[in-house]
Motif scaffolding. Sequence first.
Motif, PDB file in Angstrom:
ATOM      1  N   UNK A   1       0.835  -1.199   0.000  1.00  0.00           N
ATOM      2  CA  UNK A   1       0.000   0.000   0.000  1.00  0.00           C
ATOM      3  C   UNK A   1       0.874   1.255   0.000  1.00  0.00           C
ATOM      4  N   UNK A   2       1.924   1.242   0.794  1.00  0.00           N
ATOM      5  CA  UNK A   2       2.834   2.387   0.813  1.00  0.00           C
ATOM      6  C   UNK A   2       3.532   2.574  -0.530  1.00  0.00           C
ATOM      7  N   UNK A   3       3.593   1.495  -1.322  1.00  0.00           N
ATOM      8  CA  UNK A   3       4.193   1.578  -2.654  1.00  0.00           C
ATOM      9  C   UNK A   3       3.158   1.866  -3.734  1.00  0.00           C
ATOM     10  N   UNK A   4       1.878   2.012  -3.341  1.00  0.00           N
ATOM     11  CA  UNK A   4       0.862   2.411  -4.308  1.00  0.00           C
ATOM     12  C   UNK A   4      -0.330   1.502  -4.466  1.00  0.00           C
ATOM     13  N   UNK A   5      -0.369   0.366  -3.771  1.00  0.00           N
ATOM     14  CA  UNK A   5      -1.536  -0.516  -3.864  1.00  0.00           C
ATOM     15  C   UNK A   5      -2.730   0.092  -3.126  1.00  0.00           C
ATOM     16  N   UNK A   6      -3.881  -0.513  -3.267  1.00  0.00           N
ATOM     17  CA  UNK A   6      -5.138   0.076  -2.786  1.00  0.00           C
ATOM     18  C   UNK A   6      -5.269   0.040  -1.267  1.00  0.00           C
ATOM     19  N   UNK A   7      -5.306   1.211  -0.657  1.00  0.00           N
ATOM     20  CA  UNK A   7      -5.537   1.301   0.784  1.00  0.00           C
ATOM     21  C   UNK A   7      -6.950   0.849   1.125  1.00  0.00           C
ATOM     22  N   UNK A   8      -7.912   1.139   0.255  1.00  0.00           N
ATOM     23  CA  UNK A   8      -9.294   0.721   0.487  1.00  0.00           C
ATOM     24  C   UNK A   8      -9.387  -0.806   0.570  1.00  0.00           C
ATOM     25  N   UNK A   9      -8.717  -1.481  -0.356  1.00  0.00           N
ATOM     26  CA  UNK A   9      -8.771  -2.944  -0.374  1.00  0.00           C
ATOM     27  C   UNK A   9      -8.123  -3.533   0.879  1.00  0.00           C
TER      28      UNK A   9
ATOM     29  N   UNK B   1     -10.228   7.712   3.203  1.00  0.00           N
ATOM     30  CA  UNK B   1     -11.203   8.329   4.106  1.00  0.00           C
ATOM     31  C   UNK B   1     -12.380   7.392   4.401  1.00  0.00           C
ATOM     32  N   UNK B   2     -12.795   6.623   3.419  1.00  0.00           N
ATOM     33  CA  UNK B   2     -13.963   5.756   3.603  1.00  0.00           C
ATOM     34  C   UNK B   2     -13.701   4.722   4.692  1.00  0.00           C
ATOM     35  N   UNK B   3     -12.569   4.040   4.628  1.00  0.00           N
ATOM     36  CA  UNK B   3     -12.307   3.016   5.638  1.00  0.00           C
ATOM     37  C   UNK B   3     -11.987   3.657   6.987  1.00  0.00           C
ATOM     38  N   UNK B   4     -11.411   4.855   6.976  1.00  0.00           N
ATOM     39  CA  UNK B   4     -11.171   5.554   8.232  1.00  0.00           C
ATOM     40  C   UNK B   4     -12.492   5.888   8.917  1.00  0.00           C
ATOM     41  N   UNK B   5     -13.437   6.426   8.176  1.00  0.00           N
ATOM     42  CA  UNK B   5     -14.739   6.759   8.758  1.00  0.00           C
ATOM     43  C   UNK B   5     -15.431   5.500   9.292  1.00  0.00           C
ATOM     44  N   UNK B   6     -15.310   4.406   8.563  1.00  0.00           N
ATOM     45  CA  UNK B   6     -15.924   3.157   9.006  1.00  0.00           C
ATOM     46  C   UNK B   6     -15.291   2.684  10.306  1.00  0.00           C
ATOM     47  N   UNK B   7     -13.970   2.774  10.406  1.00  0.00           N
ATOM     48  CA  UNK B   7     -13.276   2.312  11.607  1.00  0.00           C
ATOM     49  C   UNK B   7     -13.617   3.183  12.808  1.00  0.00           C
TER      50      UNK B   7
END
Length: 371
Positions: free
Chosen positions: A76-84, A176-182
């Motif tokens: 993720x830090x290299x560019x993969x999906x944080x949402x996933x 932001x979406x997963x942050x709000x969910x958490x």
Amino acid sequence: MTDIVTAARDLVQVVDGADWELARVQAAQDTLYAALDAGAGDPAEAFAVLLDRVVRSHVDDADGVAHVAITAGALVEAGSSARALGDAVLPKLVPVLRAARRYGDWCLSQLPPRTDVLDEDDRAESMIEAALHVDERPIPRDVFRAGMAADRPGATSLYWLRKWVLPTVAALTRDRVVLERAVADPELVVATHAVAGAGAHSLDILLGVELDRTWLVLCPLQNRAFRVVVDGVADNFTLHVLLADALGRYGIPTADNPPELFDYVRGTVEECPRNHIVGSFTMYDYRAAGSTVAEPMGIDREYWVWGEGHPRDVPYFEGMRTLVLGPPWAKAILGSERTFWSLPTDVRVVEELTVDQTRSLLARATVGARP
């Protein structure tokens, strides 16, 4: 060279079962990182392999999937999906956190009563001999190992807790979406807070973040008051710094700090212009509204909003978290590092109240603060 997809498949295999070997796990991780650096293979396919293994994991397996999670965090830090990554990791966290707390409590129950009379040499030796720390107490390796046969899932969860926490923070601060969910998940918030002193401190801070929340800020010496929006702020240091920038634009006296420094704290620029920030004021909660803020040392310390604290600890007044500002109690010099490198933050004024509204608010806050 082994390509990254093959390395990912090797990693998910060697973590299987309670008898996985750390040396093989680390070798598989090293191979994957080397392939990533060399551009060998498809990172997206490798990422999918890792996420699939996280989704299939179960805390009772006591395997090494935490190593898969943190490797996915590196992608993720290299560019993969944080949402996933967030979608895969979040459902797994509460059982891991609870198991870690369970085993941490067992370890603490095996220790003698706490004492603070150790000399420096004994204290240093206890730190060296510790397997890890729980609630600021070192857990000796022999104590930690003694309970593993009876609760290997708990021991594994506690020992590798940071390897679950770090990729979770990487995902939440980038999406932001997963942050709000958490943040809206009370079970996750409670379970994380319970192990904040056992490796989950950064996630505990993050889950207390203020997201697009309106605050009241009262400035008694100027007889002015503002409604401000606090967004992406998880610590009072950042709150102080960005509030100074926001209010300085409205003529509230603040310290002389360069604009580029505020941009750095917000996360809009990558380079910090200097290694310190001059504090602009002392922050109090609403109970200080009736105090003489011109004399900070005369205000009850219980009312102070300390820079080391967190916005979630600031009490509400009439439905909003409320600050009272006064001059700095000393020439405070603050550090300039961002708490979460990838989390955008901001504090902005959305409304200045009228003089009559301000006086009324200060009067009501003064009454509300009375026991």
